[in-house]
Design a protein around this motif. Sequence first.
Motif, short mmCIF file in Angstrom:
data_model
loop_
_atom_site.label_atom_id
_atom_site.label_comp_id
_atom_site.label_asym_id
_atom_site.label_seq_id
_atom_site.Cartn_x
_atom_site.Cartn_y
_atom_site.Cartn_z
N ARG A 91 42.73 39.39 50.77
CA ARG A 91 43.56 38.93 51.84
C ARG A 91 44.95 38.48 51.35
NH1 ARG A 91 39.52 34.19 53.58
NH2 ARG A 91 39.37 34.15 51.31
N ASN A 124 42.51 38.53 43.08
CA ASN A 124 43.02 39.87 42.77
C ASN A 124 44.53 40.02 43.03
OD1 ASN A 124 40.22 41.08 42.44
ND2 ASN A 124 40.08 40.33 44.53
N GLY A 157 42.81 46.22 44.46
CA GLY A 157 41.39 46.47 44.22
C GLY A 157 40.61 45.17 44.29
MG LIG Z 1 41.61 41.93 47.97
#
Ligand SMILES: [Mg+2]
Length: 252
Positions: free
Chosen positions: A29, A105, A148
């Motif tokens: 997000r 991430n 990713g």
């Molecule tokens: Mg993500």
Amino acid sequence: MYIRIYATHQDVKKKDLKNKKVVVIDTLRATSTIVTALAHGCRQIFPVSTTNEAKILSSSWSKEEVVLGGEYRGYRFAHFNYGNSPLEYEEEAIKGKNLFLVTTNGTVALQKTSEASEVLVASLLNGRAIADYISHIDPAQVILLCSGTQGHFCLEDTITAGKIIYHLSEKEGEIEGDEMAIAALQLYQLNKDQLLELMKLTDHGQRLIEQGYEQDLNFCLREDIYPIIPQLSLSRIRLLNRGENIGMEKKL
Ligand SMILES: [Mg+2]
Ligand SMILES: O=C(O)[C@H](CS(=O)(=O)O)OP(=O)(O)O
């Protein structure tokens, strides 16, 4: 224009991005959260990879000027103001603040781009605006860096990459790219009217639902509600042409 896609930030080394135009994507997000915070008047966002880094960097500002946000594997940190839910950043309280954001991430992918010549931040919420901007500057090559999830390819970032290519091709005709770019475009074209159904099949979509964040999933799929161009420069993300972006209406 030639489009190259990396499926995860682990696939790329900093030097691969040297002097390149790079668009960083983390649909679920982090980049959706960044776009939402900036659209709601956040002054600037520092993407960092640890809570310690966030605390050290933010100590140069007064407490009133700082918001600490982020998560590890989806869960917020105990002493931080916010998590990584874009819905938390729709508030008036974010206006004018410096946000230090730590995520699993997305912020790690953003930190990989320190040698790039230009870095933009994209999500489904602002994908068309990013495509318009890229077509306007018309670079020879663009890298779409999907974050990713934990080192693996994920559908949600590839869908956003496909959307950007889709809007570029609307403006410029056929776009050249690597096979990931061809696949991303096909994926978006085939699924653009059923994004929610597709996202519910993804690992991350399912995890968000299990963690009680189904509203986040719905929100992150709302295409082009914030037509803004966030740009990472000198370790912080700000709106490009802030004057033009301010006052834009949220298209609901
Ligand atoms: Mg993500
Ligand atoms: O908060 C998120 O959505 C994810 C965390 S994880 O994929 O559940 O570990 O972080 P992000 O860096 O935004 O992909």
